[in-house]
Scaffold this active site. Sequence first.
Site, PDB file in Angstrom:
ATOM      1  N   GLY A   1     -50.416 -66.178 -24.754  1.00  0.00           N
ATOM      2  CA  GLY A   1     -51.531 -66.815 -24.059  1.00  0.00           C
ATOM      3  C   GLY A   1     -52.138 -67.992 -24.794  1.00  0.00           C
ATOM      4  CG  HIS A   2     -52.845 -68.174 -29.241  1.00  0.00           C
ATOM      5  ND1 HIS A   2     -52.780 -69.096 -30.251  1.00  0.00           N
ATOM      6  CD2 HIS A   2     -51.963 -67.203 -29.563  1.00  0.00           C
ATOM      7  CE1 HIS A   2     -51.896 -68.690 -31.154  1.00  0.00           C
ATOM      8  NE2 HIS A   2     -51.383 -67.549 -30.761  1.00  0.00           N
TER       9      HIS A   2
ATOM     10  CG  ASN B   1     -42.653 -72.723 -34.493  1.00  0.00           C
ATOM     11  OD1 ASN B   1     -41.498 -72.335 -34.362  1.00  0.00           O
ATOM     12  ND2 ASN B   1     -43.356 -72.478 -35.582  1.00  0.00           N
TER      13      ASN B   1
ATOM     14  CD  GLN C   1     -45.066 -73.746 -29.939  1.00  0.00           C
ATOM     15  OE1 GLN C   1     -45.540 -74.613 -29.219  1.00  0.00           O
ATOM     16  NE2 GLN C   1     -45.782 -73.137 -30.864  1.00  0.00           N
TER      17      GLN C   1
ATOM     18  CB  THR D   1     -57.254 -49.319 -22.763  1.00  0.00           C
ATOM     19  OG1 THR D   1     -57.292 -47.899 -22.881  1.00  0.00           O
ATOM     20  CG2 THR D   1     -58.145 -49.769 -21.624  1.00  0.00           C
TER      21      THR D   1
ATOM     22  N   GLY E   1     -47.622 -63.011 -28.885  1.00  0.00           N
ATOM     23  CA  GLY E   1     -46.216 -63.394 -28.947  1.00  0.00           C
ATOM     24  C   GLY E   1     -45.469 -62.591 -30.009  1.00  0.00           C
TER      25      GLY E   1
ATOM     26  CB  CYS F   1     -47.827 -72.991 -48.604  1.00  0.00           C
ATOM     27  SG  CYS F   1     -47.496 -74.717 -48.938  1.00  0.00           S
TER      28      CYS F   1
HETATM   29  C1  LIG Z   1     -47.195 -68.964 -32.070  1.00  0.00           C
HETATM   30  C2  LIG Z   1     -45.793 -68.502 -31.952  1.00  0.00           C
HETATM   31  C3  LIG Z   1     -45.466 -67.136 -31.951  1.00  0.00           C
HETATM   32  C4  LIG Z   1     -46.482 -66.058 -32.184  1.00  0.00           C
HETATM   33  O1  LIG Z   1     -47.380 -65.896 -31.120  1.00  0.00           O
HETATM   34  P1  LIG Z   1     -48.760 -65.115 -31.417  1.00  0.00           P
HETATM   35  O2  LIG Z   1     -49.331 -64.898 -30.059  1.00  0.00           O
HETATM   36  O3  LIG Z   1     -49.580 -66.026 -32.255  1.00  0.00           O
HETATM   37  O4  LIG Z   1     -48.405 -63.851 -32.106  1.00  0.00           O
HETATM   38  C5  LIG Z   1     -44.150 -66.780 -31.814  1.00  0.00           C
HETATM   39  N1  LIG Z   1     -43.200 -67.695 -31.659  1.00  0.00           N
HETATM   40  C6  LIG Z   1     -43.458 -69.015 -31.645  1.00  0.00           C
HETATM   41  C7  LIG Z   1     -42.342 -69.992 -31.456  1.00  0.00           C
HETATM   42  C8  LIG Z   1     -44.767 -69.463 -31.800  1.00  0.00           C
HETATM   43  O5  LIG Z   1     -45.019 -70.765 -31.800  1.00  0.00           O
END
Ligand SMILES: *Cc1c(COP(=O)(O)O)cnc(C)c1O
Length: 406
Positions: free
Chosen positions: A200-201, A151, A179, A237, A71, A327
Site C-alpha cells: 500500500g505505502h 526499486n 514497485q 483481525t 510487501g 547503509c
Molecule cells: C518497499 C518494497 C518492499 C517492501 O514493502 P513493505 O510494505 O515496506 O514491507 C518489497 N519489495 C520492493 C521491491 C519494495 O520496493
Amino acid sequence: MKQIYLDNNATTAVKPEVLEAMLPYFREQFGNPSSVHWAGRMVSGAIEKAREQVAELLNCSPAEIIFVSCGSEGDNFAIKGTAEALRHKGNHIITTTVEHPAVLETCEYLEKNGFEVTYLPVDKDGMLDLAELEAAITDKTVLISVMWANNETGNLFPIHAIGEIASRHKVRFHTDAVQAIGKVPVDVKAAKVDMLVLSGHKIGAPKGIGALYLRRGTRMTRFMHGGHQERNRRAGTHNVAGIVGLGVACELARLHQEKDYVSVRRLRDKLERGILSTVPDVKLNGHPDPDLRLPNTLNVSFNFIEGESLLLFFDMKGIAASSGSACTSGSLEPSHVMQAMGVDIVLAHSSVRFSLSAENTEDEIDYILAELPPIVQRLRDMSPLYQREEPTPLHCDECRMVHKAS
Ligand SMILES: *Cc1c(COP(=O)(O)O)cnc(C)c1O
C-alpha cells in the site's frame, strides 16, 4: 523552505481520496468484520469491495487476493509458503541477485533449512539473461521469484517472458511487483504469474497494508496461524481502514496511472537529460533505454562524491532523495544492486536515486537542475578523489599530497 519529495520508491504520501475513504473506519465503522452482528456486517462489505478494487487492477478474481500487513510479509508468505507446500517435489529456488531484501533474505533463510537457491546475476545494465534463467531450472525447482521492477534502478524485468518459461516448465512463478504497481500496467493473467505481491505505502495508501495475489488452485501452507480470516490462509483481525485505503489506491491507479505516468515520465526524462548534460563525470545506473525502466526512477552516480553527502546538501535545499548506497545496517557496503551490476565501488558509493510521483512539478525539476551542479562542484572541490584541472591555491598542497599518497 521548499520541500521537494523525490523518494517515492521508499514511500509515498497518502492520497487525499484514500485518507477520506479510510476515516469512517477509525470512527463509527469500528466493527470486527468477522462478527455476525450489525457492527461486523458494516465493515465486512467494505473489505470485499476493496478486494474487488485490487483484483480489478491486477485482472484477477477477488477470491485470489489475500490481504497481508506489508510487501515484506507478502514476499515471505509467497516464498516460505511455497517452499513448505512443495517441499516433497523439490528443494530448488531460482531468484536474482538484485531482489529486495524481503526476497533475498527469505531465500537465505531457506538455504539454512535445506533449500538450494540459484541467484541469477545481472549484466552491467542490471538485466537478466533469460537463457541462463531457463538453464537453471532442474527437476527439483519449485519456485522462480523475480521482481517486476527494481526499486533502486527502476529496471523492468521481462516478466511476461519469464512467465512463459515458468509455465512451460511447470514451475511456480512469484513476482515482487511492489514497485511496478501503479506505474506500469500489471496483468497477472497475461504475465502467467502464480503469485504477486504489492504494498500500500508505495502507491498512495498507508504503511502496514499489502496484498498477495495467489492464483486459484495454487497449493500453499498457511502463513499466520490463528483465526480463520482470509479463507483460512492468513489469520489476524483485518486492518479494515488500511484495506479500504489500499482498495481506493488501486482504483485510483487503475483510473489514472496511464495519464499520470506520461507526465511523470516527462519530468523524469527532463531531470535525467538535465543532469547528464550539465554535470560532468556522472553515470546512469540501470538500463540506458528509459523504456526499460520505471517511468519515475532515475539512479545516477556522481563520481568522486559520497552519495550520502550529496543527500545532506540536498536536504539543506529541501530536496529529499535517497542514496543508492543506503547503509541500512550502518555498514559501509554499497548497495547489493550496484555490486551485482559490477559498478565500481567508488561509483557505487556515489549513487543517488530520484523517484518521482504525479505530485512533482516542472518547477521542482527546474529548481533541482539549478541547485545540483554547484552542490556537486562544491563537494568535488572538497573530495580528495577529485583531480582538479587547476587546484585552488589554498588547498593545492594538501590535494597533491593526497594524490601522491593514493
Ligand atoms: C518497499 C518494497 C518492499 C517492501 O514493502 P513493505 O510494505 O515496506 O514491507 C518489497 N519489495 C520492493 C521491491 C519494495 O520496493
